[in-house]
Motif scaffolding. Structure first.
Motif, PDB file in Angstrom:
ATOM      1  N   ILE A 284     -18.964  32.712  36.488  1.00  0.00           N
ATOM      2  CA  ILE A 284     -18.063  31.606  36.120  1.00  0.00           C
ATOM      3  C   ILE A 284     -17.904  30.585  37.249  1.00  0.00           C
ATOM      4  O   ILE A 284     -18.046  29.383  37.037  1.00  0.00           O
ATOM      5  CB  ILE A 284     -16.666  32.139  35.693  1.00  0.00           C
ATOM      6  CG1 ILE A 284     -16.771  33.007  34.442  1.00  0.00           C
ATOM      7  CG2 ILE A 284     -15.716  30.974  35.442  1.00  0.00           C
ATOM      8  CD1 ILE A 284     -15.450  33.667  34.029  1.00  0.00           C
ATOM      9  N   SER A 285     -17.639  31.061  38.464  1.00  0.00           N
ATOM     10  CA  SER A 285     -17.327  30.127  39.570  1.00  0.00           C
ATOM     11  C   SER A 285     -18.466  29.155  39.818  1.00  0.00           C
ATOM     12  O   SER A 285     -18.244  27.939  39.945  1.00  0.00           O
ATOM     13  CB  SER A 285     -17.018  30.910  40.848  1.00  0.00           C
ATOM     14  OG  SER A 285     -15.898  31.721  40.619  1.00  0.00           O
ATOM     15  N   LEU A 286     -19.696  29.666  39.883  1.00  0.00           N
ATOM     16  CA  LEU A 286     -20.835  28.775  40.139  1.00  0.00           C
ATOM     17  C   LEU A 286     -21.087  27.831  38.975  1.00  0.00           C
ATOM     18  O   LEU A 286     -21.461  26.674  39.173  1.00  0.00           O
ATOM     19  CB  LEU A 286     -22.103  29.596  40.423  1.00  0.00           C
ATOM     20  CG  LEU A 286     -22.240  30.146  41.851  1.00  0.00           C
ATOM     21  CD1 LEU A 286     -23.490  30.996  41.985  1.00  0.00           C
ATOM     22  CD2 LEU A 286     -22.288  28.986  42.855  1.00  0.00           C
TER      23      LEU A 286
ATOM     24  N   THR B 229     -11.569  35.196  36.064  1.00  0.00           N
ATOM     25  CA  THR B 229     -11.720  34.135  37.065  1.00  0.00           C
ATOM     26  C   THR B 229     -11.660  32.754  36.403  1.00  0.00           C
ATOM     27  O   THR B 229     -12.399  32.479  35.473  1.00  0.00           O
ATOM     28  CB  THR B 229     -13.115  34.270  37.732  1.00  0.00           C
ATOM     29  OG1 THR B 229     -13.311  35.625  38.081  1.00  0.00           O
ATOM     30  CG2 THR B 229     -13.217  33.392  38.954  1.00  0.00           C
ATOM     31  N   GLU B 230     -10.791  31.929  36.885  1.00  0.00           N
ATOM     32  CA  GLU B 230     -10.726  30.526  36.453  1.00  0.00           C
ATOM     33  C   GLU B 230     -10.622  30.340  34.937  1.00  0.00           C
ATOM     34  O   GLU B 230     -11.131  29.373  34.386  1.00  0.00           O
ATOM     35  CB  GLU B 230     -11.918  29.741  37.013  1.00  0.00           C
ATOM     36  CG  GLU B 230     -11.935  29.777  38.538  1.00  0.00           C
ATOM     37  CD  GLU B 230     -12.975  28.856  39.141  1.00  0.00           C
ATOM     38  OE1 GLU B 230     -12.794  27.641  39.020  1.00  0.00           O
ATOM     39  OE2 GLU B 230     -13.940  29.359  39.717  1.00  0.00           O
TER      40      GLU B 230
ATOM     41  N   VAL C 278     -21.750  29.396  26.514  1.00  0.00           N
ATOM     42  CA  VAL C 278     -22.320  30.718  26.778  1.00  0.00           C
ATOM     43  C   VAL C 278     -21.257  31.801  26.653  1.00  0.00           C
ATOM     44  O   VAL C 278     -20.070  31.569  26.917  1.00  0.00           O
ATOM     45  CB  VAL C 278     -23.006  30.850  28.158  1.00  0.00           C
ATOM     46  CG1 VAL C 278     -24.335  30.129  28.200  1.00  0.00           C
ATOM     47  CG2 VAL C 278     -22.097  30.435  29.289  1.00  0.00           C
ATOM     48  N   VAL C 279     -21.712  32.979  26.270  1.00  0.00           N
ATOM     49  CA  VAL C 279     -20.836  34.139  26.159  1.00  0.00           C
ATOM     50  C   VAL C 279     -21.163  35.102  27.298  1.00  0.00           C
ATOM     51  O   VAL C 279     -22.321  35.472  27.495  1.00  0.00           O
ATOM     52  CB  VAL C 279     -21.055  34.869  24.811  1.00  0.00           C
ATOM     53  CG1 VAL C 279     -20.087  36.053  24.683  1.00  0.00           C
ATOM     54  CG2 VAL C 279     -20.899  33.911  23.642  1.00  0.00           C
ATOM     55  N   ASP C 280     -20.142  35.480  28.070  1.00  0.00           N
ATOM     56  CA  ASP C 280     -20.243  36.499  29.120  1.00  0.00           C
ATOM     57  C   ASP C 280     -21.306  36.217  30.186  1.00  0.00           C
ATOM     58  O   ASP C 280     -22.213  37.044  30.410  1.00  0.00           O
ATOM     59  CB  ASP C 280     -20.486  37.879  28.489  1.00  0.00           C
ATOM     60  CG  ASP C 280     -19.238  38.457  27.841  1.00  0.00           C
ATOM     61  OD1 ASP C 280     -18.150  37.855  27.992  1.00  0.00           O
ATOM     62  OD2 ASP C 280     -19.343  39.510  27.188  1.00  0.00           O
ATOM     63  N   PRO C 281     -21.176  35.083  30.890  1.00  0.00           N
ATOM     64  CA  PRO C 281     -22.157  34.801  31.953  1.00  0.00           C
ATOM     65  C   PRO C 281     -21.870  35.611  33.222  1.00  0.00           C
ATOM     66  O   PRO C 281     -21.172  35.155  34.132  1.00  0.00           O
ATOM     67  CB  PRO C 281     -21.965  33.295  32.201  1.00  0.00           C
ATOM     68  CG  PRO C 281     -20.530  33.055  31.874  1.00  0.00           C
ATOM     69  CD  PRO C 281     -20.164  34.007  30.778  1.00  0.00           C
ATOM     70  N   GLY C 282     -22.445  36.779  33.299  1.00  0.00           N
ATOM     71  CA  GLY C 282     -22.267  37.621  34.482  1.00  0.00           C
ATOM     72  C   GLY C 282     -22.949  37.036  35.704  1.00  0.00           C
ATOM     73  O   GLY C 282     -22.580  37.319  36.842  1.00  0.00           O
ATOM     74  N   ASP C 283     -23.959  36.218  35.462  1.00  0.00           N
ATOM     75  CA  ASP C 283     -24.731  35.612  36.545  1.00  0.00           C
ATOM     76  C   ASP C 283     -24.976  34.145  36.176  1.00  0.00           C
ATOM     77  O   ASP C 283     -25.299  33.849  35.021  1.00  0.00           O
ATOM     78  CB  ASP C 283     -26.062  36.367  36.683  1.00  0.00           C
ATOM     79  CG  ASP C 283     -26.799  36.025  37.967  1.00  0.00           C
ATOM     80  OD1 ASP C 283     -26.223  35.291  38.822  1.00  0.00           O
ATOM     81  OD2 ASP C 283     -27.944  36.489  38.128  1.00  0.00           O
ATOM     82  N   ALA C 284     -24.838  33.250  37.162  1.00  0.00           N
ATOM     83  CA  ALA C 284     -24.972  31.813  36.867  1.00  0.00           C
ATOM     84  C   ALA C 284     -26.431  31.357  36.829  1.00  0.00           C
ATOM     85  O   ALA C 284     -26.793  30.517  36.006  1.00  0.00           O
ATOM     86  CB  ALA C 284     -24.202  30.998  37.902  1.00  0.00           C
ATOM     87  N   ALA C 285     -27.270  31.898  37.708  1.00  0.00           N
ATOM     88  CA  ALA C 285     -28.636  31.373  37.858  1.00  0.00           C
ATOM     89  C   ALA C 285     -29.442  31.382  36.549  1.00  0.00           C
ATOM     90  O   ALA C 285     -30.012  30.352  36.180  1.00  0.00           O
ATOM     91  CB  ALA C 285     -29.370  32.135  38.962  1.00  0.00           C
ATOM     92  N   PRO C 286     -29.495  32.502  35.828  1.00  0.00           N
ATOM     93  CA  PRO C 286     -30.278  32.466  34.580  1.00  0.00           C
ATOM     94  C   PRO C 286     -29.692  31.516  33.540  1.00  0.00           C
ATOM     95  O   PRO C 286     -30.435  30.952  32.732  1.00  0.00           O
ATOM     96  CB  PRO C 286     -30.242  33.918  34.080  1.00  0.00           C
ATOM     97  CG  PRO C 286     -29.170  34.600  34.839  1.00  0.00           C
ATOM     98  CD  PRO C 286     -28.979  33.850  36.118  1.00  0.00           C
ATOM     99  N   VAL C 287     -28.375  31.295  33.585  1.00  0.00           N
ATOM    100  CA  VAL C 287     -27.746  30.352  32.651  1.00  0.00           C
ATOM    101  C   VAL C 287     -28.169  28.927  33.009  1.00  0.00           C
ATOM    102  O   VAL C 287     -28.557  28.146  32.132  1.00  0.00           O
ATOM    103  CB  VAL C 287     -26.208  30.483  32.678  1.00  0.00           C
ATOM    104  CG1 VAL C 287     -25.555  29.409  31.818  1.00  0.00           C
ATOM    105  CG2 VAL C 287     -25.789  31.876  32.219  1.00  0.00           C
TER     106      VAL C 287
END
Ligand SMILES: [Zn+2]
Length: 261
Positions: A67-69, A88-89, A31-40
């Motif tokens: 990223i963290s989630l 992050t990470e 994925v590119v630029d996952p600002g939020d984990a849930a929809p990914v």
């Protein structure tokens, strides 16, 4: 066609797109630029995919907040990001000219440093598609948060060197509001009028107006058209304090003007 890279939009927040890269008959995804984990996570489950890597274009929270989630769900995740920013990470720091090889999807990207929106912003450039984050939008460009107008101008000029058919995957759905500004600057531009109708129909069905292409942006994007006489004429008409009609001066005035709208 089966081995072609597929790029699927995942909507996030109000108008962000997280881009999902995958291939038919292949369980791996990036994925590119996952600002939020849930929809990914939802999209991965829907397509029965496992996440191998993340590509980050710049440090803003709406591009890297998930990223963290995601790393909790996929502990071996590789996180690519710009070397000049705090990501992050991040596991792999990228700078100009480096190559990213996504082995499980068998595709490679070249890294471009395109400062202006942020100082370390990068793009991921593939043979016929580019992830350009918040630097270039369809019919517009990113705000200048950290860089200078000169930096952003030169970053955008680089996209003009790509083949016309190159697809541009931007970070936000801003096309319709950008087209309003483009039309104010070039009321006679038929391509802008035509594209606005196409995008209105897409948005009415809640469909993305992206990706765009280099060829289309060269016709409709005022920030790539600062050498056009009619655009220069109208910019000068509305902005009496511009000292000259050099493309960079016009670009600087347009970017400042757009911020006020
Ligand atoms: Zn941003």
């Amino acid at each position: 066609m089966q081995n072609q890279l597929q790029v699927t939009p995942i909507s996030a927040f109000k108008d962000n797109y997280i881009w999902l890269l995958h291939k038919a008959h292949n369980p791996h995804a990036v994925v590119v630029d996952p600002g939020d984990a849930a929809p990914v996570l939802n999209a991965l489950a829907a397509h029965q995919l496992t996440l191998d890597a993340i590509l980050i274009t710049h440090h803003h929270a709406d591009h890297q907040g998930g990223i963290s989630l995601l790393k909790q769900a996929f502990p071996d995740l590789i996180v690519y990001g710009p070397a000049k920013e705090n990501i992050t990470e991040r596991t792999h720091a990228l700078s100009e000219g480096m190559r990213v090889h996504l082995t499980t999807l068998d595709c490679a990207f070249e890294v471009w440093e395109i400062p202006g929106h942020t100082l370390g912003h990068i793009a991921y450039v593939h043979s016929d598609l580019v992830f350009c984050g918040d630097t270039l939008f369809s019919a517009g460009c990113g705000r200048i948060f950290e860089g200078t107008p000169t930096q952003l101008f030169h970053s955008l000029e680089r996209f003009k060197t790509l083949p016309p058919h190159t697809r541009l995957y931007c970070g936000h759905e801003y096309t319709l509001s950008n087209l309003k500004f483009a039309q104010l600057l070039e009321p006679e531009n038929q391509q802008i009028i035509k594209h606005q109708k196409i995008c209105e129909a897409l948005r009415a069905q809640d469909l993305p107006t992206l990706p765009s292409t280099v060829a289309l942006e060269l016709q409709i994007n005022p920030f790539l058209r600062t050498q056009e006489n009619s655009l220069i004429h109208n910019t000068l008409k509305y902005n009496e304090n511009i000292s000259d009609n050099h493309p960079l001066s016009i670009f600087t005035a347009l970017r400042a003007w757009k911020n006020t709208l």
